[in-house]
Design a protein around this motif. Structure first.
Motif, mmCIF file in Angstrom:
data_model
loop_
_atom_site.group_PDB
_atom_site.id
_atom_site.type_symbol
_atom_site.label_atom_id
_atom_site.label_comp_id
_atom_site.label_asym_id
_atom_site.label_seq_id
_atom_site.Cartn_x
_atom_site.Cartn_y
_atom_site.Cartn_z
ATOM 1 N N MET A 1 0.615 -1.253 0.039
ATOM 2 C CA MET A 1 -0.198 -0.023 0.050
ATOM 3 C C MET A 1 0.805 1.259 -0.001
ATOM 4 O O MET A 1 0.590 2.328 -0.626
ATOM 5 C CB MET A 1 -0.812 -0.165 1.205
ATOM 6 C CG MET A 1 -1.369 1.091 1.714
ATOM 7 S SD MET A 1 -3.099 1.270 1.340
ATOM 8 C CE MET A 1 -2.957 3.104 0.918
ATOM 9 N N SER B 1 11.793 15.409 2.568
ATOM 10 C CA SER B 1 10.847 15.242 1.489
ATOM 11 C C SER B 1 10.694 13.793 0.976
ATOM 12 O O SER B 1 9.638 13.197 0.515
ATOM 13 C CB SER B 1 11.052 16.391 0.545
ATOM 14 O OG SER B 1 10.339 16.137 -0.646
ATOM 15 N N ARG C 1 9.556 11.125 3.323
ATOM 16 C CA ARG C 1 8.257 11.722 3.790
ATOM 17 C C ARG C 1 8.345 11.625 5.562
ATOM 18 O O ARG C 1 7.514 11.092 6.204
ATOM 19 C CB ARG C 1 7.176 10.617 3.848
ATOM 20 C CG ARG C 1 6.692 10.587 2.137
ATOM 21 C CD ARG C 1 5.845 11.950 2.005
ATOM 22 N NE ARG C 1 5.762 12.160 0.336
ATOM 23 C CZ ARG C 1 5.010 13.198 0.179
ATOM 24 N NH1 ARG C 1 4.683 14.074 1.117
ATOM 25 N NH2 ARG C 1 4.877 13.378 -1.411
ATOM 26 N N TRP C 2 9.301 12.343 6.001
ATOM 27 C CA TRP C 2 9.581 12.616 7.525
ATOM 28 C C TRP C 2 8.536 13.277 8.194
ATOM 29 O O TRP C 2 7.803 14.395 7.360
ATOM 30 C CB TRP C 2 10.732 13.016 7.606
ATOM 31 C CG TRP C 2 12.018 12.013 7.819
ATOM 32 C CD1 TRP C 2 11.783 10.676 7.481
ATOM 33 C CD2 TRP C 2 13.425 12.348 7.907
ATOM 34 N NE1 TRP C 2 13.094 10.226 7.441
ATOM 35 C CE2 TRP C 2 14.013 11.002 7.605
ATOM 36 C CE3 TRP C 2 13.978 13.517 7.966
ATOM 37 C CZ2 TRP C 2 15.653 11.141 7.659
ATOM 38 C CZ3 TRP C 2 15.316 13.521 8.125
ATOM 39 C CH2 TRP C 2 16.154 12.282 8.168
ATOM 40 N N ARG C 3 8.035 13.043 9.411
ATOM 41 C CA ARG C 3 7.141 13.998 10.054
ATOM 42 C C ARG C 3 7.971 15.152 10.249
ATOM 43 O O ARG C 3 9.241 15.467 10.182
ATOM 44 C CB ARG C 3 7.031 13.308 11.409
ATOM 45 C CG ARG C 3 5.740 12.156 11.448
ATOM 46 C CD ARG C 3 6.037 11.667 12.821
ATOM 47 N NE ARG C 3 6.875 10.646 13.087
ATOM 48 C CZ ARG C 3 7.824 10.817 14.162
ATOM 49 N NH1 ARG C 3 7.752 11.962 14.856
ATOM 50 N NH2 ARG C 3 8.717 9.973 14.428
ATOM 51 N N PRO D 1 11.014 1.462 5.576
ATOM 52 C CA PRO D 1 10.094 1.666 4.207
ATOM 53 C C PRO D 1 9.331 2.886 4.381
ATOM 54 O O PRO D 1 8.547 2.924 5.492
ATOM 55 C CB PRO D 1 9.285 0.566 4.061
ATOM 56 C CG PRO D 1 9.764 -0.189 5.498
ATOM 57 C CD PRO D 1 10.859 0.187 5.896
ATOM 58 N N VAL D 2 9.022 3.628 3.242
ATOM 59 C CA VAL D 2 8.236 4.822 3.225
ATOM 60 C C VAL D 2 6.478 4.137 3.398
ATOM 61 O O VAL D 2 6.235 3.343 2.676
ATOM 62 C CB VAL D 2 8.416 5.770 2.316
ATOM 63 C CG1 VAL D 2 7.244 6.614 2.075
ATOM 64 C CG2 VAL D 2 9.680 5.975 2.130
#
Lengths: 115, 261
Positions: free
Chosen positions: A1, A78, A81-83, A114-115
């Motif tokens: 997903m 970016s 996708r870090w908080r 994993p992202v």
């Protein structure tokens, strides 16, 4: 997903650059702090005070490299996708002597997840 | 709620409010830091300017003793001196001077202050170098602006003309211990009827305090970076939320990793 991460080679290149720069800066930062303290507590004829110009140049190089590090962290944040809190804390912790090494390890772990 | 929350609403989600506050604080800090360094730059410039022209005229002995080098704080400094001019024949013309678009010479005369010590004084400007004019008799008091000695010289020629005020050269020609610099007289009474030589423009270079100026620019670059990061993080957050809403997942049971606490 989850979306696939960015191409592996590119990713590892960015991560590698970050790791190298963060490590170099970690040692550089310790030198900068030690030198700044030593210049104040040792007598005017000490090595630290006689080589003021050299130390000032090292300080400036540190500042420039740190700006590059901030940009690398921003790109990583970016891509992985870090908080926001992760991004900001990684940037801030890079300014704390010794803790900066731990911050680099933490960022590396986050990048491997994993992202 | 609509299928997609309006983007504007998403920007003001509570989870982003902390970021907004942080951005404001960071921007304010960078702005203040930049202004502080800019103030430091202005202060350095002001200080330098004061050093050059806005300082009161004091007796030479208060700022410069015989044997001391010419240091930066003496540059363009107005002082008063009391002494006796050496004989008129000891005077020298300094060539290559320009004033009001006219080429000409400085009339340079040794002023004996005490003992053997003498200060070279530019009495005035002349378009031509003829017979040196007479010197005021007896002890005189005059105001001068101090200048550092000049660079290499071809030496003093038979007509007592020299191309620069080079003290080490003149020291061999005159029977005095010369100060390693000279004064440009601002007292018409000792100018022998010549116009006063113009004192150099006391302009302060913009590079004085350059480090502070660079620091203030740096602060603003940091501020711009903080603003950019804020905008980018917020936009990514909003896009993530919109993407999740579009996917219409059955519930929020599967949180996106990057948004989990």
């Amino acid at each position: 997903m989850s979306e696939p991460a960015a191409p592996a080679t590119e990713t590892s290149g960015l991560l590698r650059a970050y790791q190298v720069l963060a490590t170099v800066l970690g040692f550089n930062l310790i030198f900068v702090i030690v030198a700044a303290v030593a210049q104040r507590v040792t007598e005017p004829t000490s090595w630290w005070n006689l080589n003021e110009d050299l130390i000032f140049t090292i300080d400036q190089v540190h500042g420039l490299l740190f700006m590059i590090l901030l940009i690398l962290i921003a790109v990583m944040a970016s891509r992985y996708r870090w908080r926001p809190s992760m991004t900001i804390s990684t940037m801030l912790l890079a300014t704390v002597p010794l803790v900066s090494f731990w911050a680099e390890r933490r960022a590396t772990r986050a990048a491997h997840r994993p992202v | 709620m609509n299928a997609r929350s309006s983007t504007l609403r998403l920007w003001f989600r509570p989870s982003l409010l902390g970021l907004h506050v942080l951005a404001v604080v960071a921007l304010a800090a960078c702005l203040a830091g930049g202004l502080w360094q800019l103030g430091a730059y202005d202060a350095r410039q002001e200080h330098e300017r004061a050093d050059r022209q806005d300082v009161p005229t004091v007796p030479l002995a208060e700022v410069w003793s015989p044997g001391d080098p010419f240091d930066a704080t003496l540059n363009h400094r107005p002082v008063s001196v009391t002494g006796t001019f050496g004989p008129a024949s000891e005077q020298v013309w300094v060539s290559g001077r320009t004033q009001d678009g006219q080429d000409g010479f400085w009339l340079l005369a040794p002023l004996e202050l005490s003992g053997d010590d003498a200060l070279l004084v530019v009495r005035g400007f002349s378009p031509e170098a003829g017979e040196p004019p007479a010197v005021p008799a007896g002890e005189v008091e005059l105001d001068v602006v101090l200048e550092p000695g000049e660079g290499s010289s071809a030496g003093l020629d038979a007509d007592r003309v020299i191309d620069t005020v080079r003290v080490p050269t003149l020291v061999n020609e005159l029977p005095y211990q010369l100060f390693p610099g000279f004064g440009i007289s601002t007292t018409p009474a000792v100018a022998a009827g010549l116009p006063l030589a113009v004192t150099p423009d006391p302009d302060v270079s913009w590079t004085v305090g350059l480090r502070n100026l660079a620091y203030s620019l740096q602060w603003w670059v940091f501020g711009a970076f903080a603003a950019f990061m804020w905008w980018r993080i917020c936009r990514e957050q909003v896009e993530d939320i919109q993407a999740r809403e579009q996917e219409r997942a059955p519930s929020d049971a599967e949180p996106v990793a990057s948004l989990s606490p």
